[in-house]
Design an enzyme around this catalytic site. Structure first.
Site, PDB file in Angstrom:
ATOM      1  CB  CYS A  31      -0.979  -0.051   1.169  1.00  0.00           C
ATOM      2  SG  CYS A  31      -2.306   1.157   1.010  1.00  0.00           S
ATOM      3  CG  HIS A  68      -3.696  -3.632   3.216  1.00  0.00           C
ATOM      4  ND1 HIS A  68      -2.673  -3.182   4.009  1.00  0.00           N
ATOM      5  CD2 HIS A  68      -4.286  -2.521   2.718  1.00  0.00           C
ATOM      6  CE1 HIS A  68      -2.644  -1.872   4.015  1.00  0.00           C
ATOM      7  NE2 HIS A  68      -3.615  -1.437   3.232  1.00  0.00           N
ATOM      8  CD  GLU A 126      -1.249  -6.158   5.385  1.00  0.00           C
ATOM      9  OE1 GLU A 126      -1.091  -6.564   4.229  1.00  0.00           O
ATOM     10  OE2 GLU A 126      -1.236  -4.953   5.684  1.00  0.00           O
TER      11      GLU A 126
END
Ligand code: XMP
Length: 521
Positions: free
Chosen positions: A87, A177, A179
């Protein structure tokens, strides 16, 4: 820079203030690889040592085009270490490599569909057969011109450069993202980066941690003495056992029985630590001292302060008797450490003054030893099992430092403590019997300072009200009440009222946190 003193290969996260930074660390560690974090403000290229095999630039609330030059030491990009930007990290990597970033008319928040354009090591097994995936976005700015030698790997409708790579430098950028669990197969991106690109080997498994930590303690402590307070909880138990394995008899554990512990807790602690694990345990029965000090006190904060201060006083008076102590061991965990270092960290209002063995005896000028400071709670539990601690200790619900005092609003008496210990014991036993204990994050009984009328047999009763609380939670910061079946609630209510003289009514707390807290005081 932060605490990079663990001599292990690692993936370093440079934190730009993303709310997901902890999650990136967790994901990497779940693959058995050590990962640590440092603030973008602190890290210099000269801090990057040979242990750092890969760098992740996190997301964050900043704007690339409003940055001053000091935001990040650019030289880090020329050390030949693989880098993944996520990001904002992707934007800053592109910008500093010669690309352009602009505020976009097409902001993307939430799900986006991503299409594969080219192959890359980073996306092995990431895309499903149809060459698209759902990813989770949260950005207003985006890369509008790629730097030289970068290639597009995947795009969304609004982000042409959603995955990019510079194969020659091993630089990768993702606008979404990976994660967060909302990104389909996001873990594959992280896995590919750490294993295929950074060539990390698994080095963060409980077994390695055990050997590594024991070795470090031995080297740091040498033949010196260490004291440690034992509470019977998970963290202090694991700290004590680690030190026990590392330095044996030079460890002095102090266990203060405040009289405000759970039923039979002092016996369990003595049996486990003194008898079974043969730890040097100093047991101090201070029940009467605590009860006397708490006489006539009903204000929650006053209770907490009295207990905290008396605890320190008792601890100090015993610790002083052990000569030539150099270290105090504490169960500080990784989140405690990174929260205080977070780049976005803000001060929160004081809700309750926590009693922790934490910053205990400042006057004693002891050096701190914090063997768990790199671990998350679930990692501490796994390490505890590796250290042969009983599953019962490892998976116990949290218990507050001030103990039963804060589960007994109003005055504290010996009689009330005895009643509460029994009620709590029956509740926990019933949870275990029905296999509910591990589905619940924390459960306890409390005794309210109200008497109500009841009828037992042909007689009127006038006794205390018992409150049961059971919550689900991730980390104790927010919580929801646990939904029991009516049959269970009925069984435990009957058991408590029928077995304990002093309670004739049971209620179940159905508030979440917020607005309530987990404890009553
Ligand atoms: P609250 O009541 O603030 O509790 O929602 C959140 C978690 O913290 C525990 N707690 C404490 N733990 N010392 C501790 O070590 C304390 O003084 C203390 N007060 C609350 C509580 O049991 C829950 O798990």
């Amino acid at each position: 820079m932060m605490s990079l003193n663990l001599d292990l290969d690692k993936i370093l996260i440079i934190d730009f203030g993303s709310q997901f930074t902890q999650l990136i660390i967790r994901r990497i560690r779940e693959f058995g690889v050590f990962s640590d974090l440092v603030s973008h403000k602190k890290i210099k290229s000269s801090d990057i040592d040979n242990n750092i095999k890969g760098i992740i630039l996190s997301g964050g609330p900043l704007n690339v085009y409003q940055l001053n030059k000091k935001i990040f030491d650019k030289k880090i990009l020329s050390l030949g270490i693989p880098i993944l930007g996520i990001c904002f990290g992707h934007q800053i990597l592109s910008k500093f490599s010669g690309g352009k970033v602009k505020n976009s008319q097409h902001r993307e928040f939430g799900y986006a569909k991503i299409h594969k354009k080219n192959n890359s090591l980073l996306i092995k097994n990431f895309f499903k057969k149809k060459n698209f995936n759902k990813v989770w976005m949260s950005h207003a700015d985006q890369v509008t011109k790629l730097p030289k030698s970068f290639k597009v790997i995947a795009s969304t409708n609004n982000s042409k450069f959603a995955i990019v790579e510079n194969k020659y430098k091993n630089f990768f950028g993702v606008q979404f993202h990976p994660e967060v669990t909302h990104t389909e197969n996001g873990k594959k991106i992280i896995k590919n980066f750490i294993f295929s690109i950074c060539k990390m080997k698994k080095n963060w498994l409980p077994k390695n941690q055990k050997f590594q930590l024991i070795q470090e303690i031995k080297e740091r402590v040498g033949k010196n003495k260490v004291i440690c307070t034992l509470s019977g909880g998970v963290d202090s138990s694991v700290v004590a056992q680690l030190l026990n394995k590392a330095i044996g008899k030079n460890l002095y554990c102090i266990f203060v029985n405040t009289g405000l512990l759970r039923k039979n807790e002092e016996k369990q602690v003595i049996d486990t630590f003194k008898k079974k694990l043969k730890i040097n345990l100093i047991y101090i029965n201070a029940e009467n001292k605590f009860i006397n000090k708490l006489k006539n006190i009903s204000n929650p904060e006053t209770k907490r302060k009295i207990i905290g201060n008396l605890f320190i006083k008792i601890f100090e008076s015993y610790a002083k008797k052990i000569r030539d102590v150099k270290f105090l061991a504490q169960g500080t965990l990784y989140p405690d450490l990174i929260e205080s270092k977070s780049v976005t960290g803000s001060q929160t209002a004081k809700i309750k003054s926590h009693h922790n063995v934490g910053g205990l005896p400042k006057k004693m000028k002891l050096k701190l030893i914090e063997p768990l400071k790199f671990l998350f709670k679930d990692e501490v539990r796994k390490l505890g099992l590796e250290l042969n601690l009983d599953k019962d200790i490892i998976s116990r619900h949290p218990f507050p430092g001030p103990g039963l005092a804060i589960r007994m609003p109003g005055l504290i008496t010996k009689e009330k403590i005895a009643i509460l210990k029994d009620a709590d014991h029956y509740f926990i036993q019933a949870l275990k019997k029905h296999n509910l204990y591990h589905k619940i994050w924390q459960a306890y009984a409390a005794l309210l300072p109200v008497k109500t009328v009841g009828v037992m047999g042909d007689n009127r009763t006038y006794e205390y009200l018992c409150l049961l609380r059971a919550i689900t939670s991730e980390d104790g910061m927010t919580a929801d009440f646990f939904e029991f079946k009516k049959s269970f609630i009925q069984e435990i209510s009957n058991k408590i009222v029928n077995s304990i003289k002093g309670i004739n009514r049971v209620v179940y707390d159905i508030t979440s946190k917020p607005p309530s807290t987990i404890e009553l005081e």
